[in-house]
Design a protein around this motif. Structure first.
Motif, PDB file in Angstrom:
ATOM      1  N   ARG A   1      59.514  16.602  71.172  1.00 47.05           N
ATOM      2  CA  ARG A   1      60.364  17.572  70.483  1.00 47.05           C
ATOM      3  C   ARG A   1      60.818  18.695  71.419  1.00 47.05           C
ATOM      4  O   ARG A   1      61.910  19.244  71.259  1.00 47.05           O
ATOM      5  CB  ARG A   1      59.652  18.143  69.249  1.00 47.05           C
ATOM      6  CG  ARG A   1      58.384  18.928  69.534  1.00 47.05           C
ATOM      7  CD  ARG A   1      57.609  19.152  68.226  1.00 47.05           C
ATOM      8  NE  ARG A   1      56.395  19.955  68.410  1.00 47.05           N
ATOM      9  CZ  ARG A   1      55.261  19.492  68.901  1.00 47.05           C
ATOM     10  NH1 ARG A   1      55.178  18.227  69.285  1.00 47.05           N
ATOM     11  NH2 ARG A   1      54.207  20.279  69.019  1.00 47.05           N
ATOM     12  N   TRP A   2      59.999  19.031  72.408  1.00 49.44           N
ATOM     13  CA  TRP A   2      60.374  20.097  73.338  1.00 49.44           C
ATOM     14  C   TRP A   2      61.481  19.631  74.281  1.00 49.44           C
ATOM     15  O   TRP A   2      62.309  20.435  74.730  1.00 49.44           O
ATOM     16  CB  TRP A   2      59.149  20.584  74.108  1.00 49.44           C
ATOM     17  CG  TRP A   2      58.096  21.124  73.175  1.00 49.44           C
ATOM     18  CD1 TRP A   2      56.944  20.508  72.791  1.00 49.44           C
ATOM     19  CD2 TRP A   2      58.144  22.362  72.452  1.00 49.44           C
ATOM     20  NE1 TRP A   2      56.258  21.288  71.886  1.00 49.44           N
ATOM     21  CE2 TRP A   2      56.963  22.434  71.667  1.00 49.44           C
ATOM     22  CE3 TRP A   2      59.049  23.414  72.395  1.00 49.44           C
ATOM     23  CZ2 TRP A   2      56.676  23.509  70.840  1.00 49.44           C
ATOM     24  CZ3 TRP A   2      58.772  24.502  71.568  1.00 49.44           C
ATOM     25  CH2 TRP A   2      57.602  24.536  70.799  1.00 49.44           C
TER      26      TRP A   2
ATOM     27  N   GLU B   1      56.479  26.158  63.816  1.00 45.87           N
ATOM     28  CA  GLU B   1      57.070  26.232  65.160  1.00 45.87           C
ATOM     29  C   GLU B   1      58.566  26.510  65.153  1.00 45.87           C
ATOM     30  O   GLU B   1      59.166  26.690  66.213  1.00 45.87           O
ATOM     31  CB  GLU B   1      56.817  24.917  65.910  1.00 45.87           C
ATOM     32  CG  GLU B   1      55.364  24.671  66.264  1.00 45.87           C
ATOM     33  CD  GLU B   1      55.149  23.363  67.007  1.00 45.87           C
ATOM     34  OE1 GLU B   1      54.033  23.152  67.491  1.00 45.87           O
ATOM     35  OE2 GLU B   1      56.098  22.550  67.102  1.00 45.87           O
TER      36      GLU B   1
ATOM     37  N   LEU C   1      64.555  20.089  72.308  1.00 48.44           N
ATOM     38  CA  LEU C   1      64.886  21.513  72.281  1.00 48.44           C
ATOM     39  C   LEU C   1      65.545  21.936  73.582  1.00 48.44           C
ATOM     40  O   LEU C   1      66.467  22.771  73.583  1.00 48.44           O
ATOM     41  CB  LEU C   1      63.615  22.330  72.034  1.00 48.44           C
ATOM     42  CG  LEU C   1      63.824  23.833  71.842  1.00 48.44           C
ATOM     43  CD1 LEU C   1      64.607  24.109  70.563  1.00 48.44           C
ATOM     44  CD2 LEU C   1      62.479  24.561  71.811  1.00 48.44           C
TER      45      LEU C   1
ATOM     46  N   PHE D   1      60.998  20.049  64.263  1.00 48.22           N
ATOM     47  CA  PHE D   1      59.905  21.021  64.285  1.00 48.22           C
ATOM     48  C   PHE D   1      59.406  21.353  62.880  1.00 48.22           C
ATOM     49  O   PHE D   1      60.213  21.517  61.959  1.00 48.22           O
ATOM     50  CB  PHE D   1      60.358  22.317  64.973  1.00 48.22           C
ATOM     51  CG  PHE D   1      60.524  22.171  66.458  1.00 48.22           C
ATOM     52  CD1 PHE D   1      59.486  22.465  67.325  1.00 48.22           C
ATOM     53  CD2 PHE D   1      61.723  21.717  66.998  1.00 48.22           C
ATOM     54  CE1 PHE D   1      59.625  22.312  68.698  1.00 48.22           C
ATOM     55  CE2 PHE D   1      61.879  21.548  68.367  1.00 48.22           C
ATOM     56  CZ  PHE D   1      60.826  21.855  69.215  1.00 48.22           C
TER      57      PHE D   1
ATOM     58  N   THR E   1      66.559  21.472  65.337  1.00 52.50           N
ATOM     59  CA  THR E   1      65.295  22.179  65.144  1.00 52.50           C
ATOM     60  C   THR E   1      64.666  21.812  63.803  1.00 52.50           C
ATOM     61  O   THR E   1      63.457  21.608  63.703  1.00 52.50           O
ATOM     62  CB  THR E   1      65.523  23.698  65.230  1.00 52.50           C
ATOM     63  OG1 THR E   1      66.112  24.009  66.493  1.00 52.50           O
ATOM     64  CG2 THR E   1      64.214  24.467  65.092  1.00 52.50           C
TER      65      THR E   1
ATOM     66  N   ALA F   1      60.988  27.788  68.223  1.00 53.01           N
ATOM     67  CA  ALA F   1      62.020  26.867  68.700  1.00 53.01           C
ATOM     68  C   ALA F   1      63.413  27.498  68.582  1.00 53.01           C
ATOM     69  O   ALA F   1      64.233  27.392  69.506  1.00 53.01           O
ATOM     70  CB  ALA F   1      61.968  25.564  67.903  1.00 53.01           C
TER      71      ALA F   1
ATOM     72  N   LYS G   1      55.007  15.942  73.017  1.00 60.85           N
ATOM     73  CA  LYS G   1      55.942  16.932  73.564  1.00 60.85           C
ATOM     74  C   LYS G   1      57.395  16.475  73.533  1.00 60.85           C
ATOM     75  O   LYS G   1      58.259  17.136  74.100  1.00 60.85           O
ATOM     76  CB  LYS G   1      55.535  17.275  74.996  1.00 60.85           C
ATOM     77  CG  LYS G   1      55.477  16.070  75.935  1.00 60.85           C
ATOM     78  CD  LYS G   1      54.970  16.472  77.311  1.00 60.85           C
ATOM     79  CE  LYS G   1      54.937  15.247  78.240  1.00 60.85           C
ATOM     80  NZ  LYS G   1      54.436  15.597  79.587  1.00 60.85           N
TER      81      LYS G   1
END
Length: 442
Positions: free
Chosen positions: A33-34, A156, A37, A152, A148, A160, A31
């Protein structure tokens, strides 16, 4: 034989896997990458608080400094001039120097420029401040798109993009909620200083938390493999001239230039339109509630448009085709905005504008994802920066056109709302014929 964790993750993303398996497989990859973001989402929110504030405060500032409709148009025009210059320069810098350092410097400078608005005493002073703000705020979208693209995979990216772009609506929605209190207690000068302070808080988190995927101290190998599952061309230094010769650069640049100015129209002219047409003030209950409803709908559109094309991709549709189908549905949904200008009922106009703005944000999530689908990641900032420059130039002409139309028609918005849907269908046809279907080997 029991399958390995890697095998389980891979099978969860196979075309035949169920939705639950896909969700579990995606979460199993990590997680981090979230979190990256979230950082660009909040940057976009701050970016649009700074921009939307001028539209909300326009009645007060116009009275304070005796602005005409053309003065207000010129103030926004000079923001767009700076924005156009900043887009192409900062997109290139992000590719060359890196997203972390360039974006940090940009947010620092735009926060200082926002605070400087509190010192302006005339329309000319605001033009200068908005010009500087435009140059520096132009880094936001190239940095968000680059982040992004780095963090990603294709399946996704639209989601995103929709999430970080939802920050535009959160910022535009939060502004009419926050500003009336600040204006009542401290005045309009303090409002700009408060917005500058928010940028300083964000800078601390970005400086401490952001890293590229290969450099992040907590990213797992499974998540890194998941992010980098697409085959990429070898990273080489590519001249700006070579990028301008790429078909995909112009596919994105011209389509984005046709549709991005529509959001500027909503951002700058929607509060004056509602105030004039329905005699609203700038309080939360009068102006705030219609704007909040419009921008909440836009948030749903931003994320929903990304989900739509992502679902189509996971069902086996090619990425670019999935984006085009989603964009067609968005363009159809925007047609109803022509009802807004002629309606005597506030909530009919609000409903038509809310649907159109939601569809616009869904469109934007998909057009950004499409350019990511066919652009090598080491060129992403430059290609997006050039397209953003074209969009900003389009916004400059849109601002002057709106000011001219409202001046000669005594503030009649009918022509402006009627033109909006046509822009999306023209841009869609252009993208259909010009967009590459895969990443070129450049």
């Amino acid at each position: 034989m029991v399958p390995s964790p890697t095998a389980r993750t891979t099978s969860a993303h196979a075309p035949g896997a169920g939705i639950g398996d896909k969700i579990r497989g995606t979460l199993a990859t990590g997680k981090t990458r979230w979190g990256m973001l979230a950082l660009v989402f909040f940057a976009t929110t701050l970016n649009f608080i700074d921009r939307a504030a001028l539209g909300v405060m326009q009645p007060i500032l116009a009275k304070e400094m005796s602005w005409t409709a053309m003065d207000y148009a010129n103030i926004n025009f000079w923001f767009q001039v700076g924005y156009a210059i900043g887009f192409v320069l900062q997109g290139r810098l992000i590719d060359r120097v890196g997203v972390k350092r360039v974006f940090f410097c940009a947010v620092l400078l735009w926060s200082l420029a926002t605070g400087a608005h509190g010192l302006a005493t005339s329309a000319v002073g605001f033009m200068i401040c908005r010009f500087i703000l435009g140059i520096t705020e132009a880094a936001n979208y190239p940095a968000c798109v680059k982040t992004t693209r780095l963090w990603f995979p294709a399946s996704e990216r639209a989601v995103a993009s929709g999430i970080f772009n939802a920050g535009t609506n959160v910022g535009a929605m939060f502004t009419p909620m926050m500003l009336p209190l600040v204006l009542h207690v401290w005045g309009w000068q303090a409002a700009f200083l408060c917005m500058a302070a928010l940028g300083g808080i964000w800078l601390i988190f970005w400086g401490l938390k952001y890293y590229n995927p290969e450099e992040h101290p907590t990213v797992t190998k499974a998540e890194l493999d998941y992010i980098q599952q697409e085959k990429e061309p070898e990273q080489t230094t590519v001249s700006f001239g070579t990028i301008l010769k790429m078909r995909g650069t112009w596919a994105f640049a011209l389509s984005y230039a046709m549709t991005a100015p529509v959001f500027w129209f909503y951002l700058y002219w929607l509060p004056p339109f509602l105030n004039q047409q329905y005699n609203l003030g700038i309080s939360v209950t009068q102006m705030g509630i219609p704007l909040i409803i419009i921008y909440i709908t836009a948030d749903f559109g931003s994320v929903g448009g990304g989900i739509l094309s992502s679902v189509l991709i996971k069902r086996g549709m090619a990425a670019v085709k999935a984006r085009l189908v989603s964009m067609l549905l968005c363009a159809i949904s925007i047609i109803g905005v022509v009802m807004a200008a002629g309606s005597s009922e506030l909530w009919v106009a609000v409903g038509a504008i809310a649907l159109a703005l939601g569809a616009h944000q869904a469109w934007t999530a998909n057009v950004w994802s499409m350019v990511m689908d066919y652009t090598p990641k080491h060129m992403m900032g430059t290609v997006f920066g050039f397209g953003g420059m074209c969009a900003a130039i389009g916004g400059m002409f849109m601002t002057q056109f709106v000011g001219y139309v409202l001046t000669v028609t005594n503030n009649n918005y009918t022509l402006l709302f009627t033109m909006i849907p046509a822009m999306y269908f023209i841009a869609l046809v252009w993208m259909y014929f010009m967009a590459p279907r895969k990443i070129p080997q450049v």
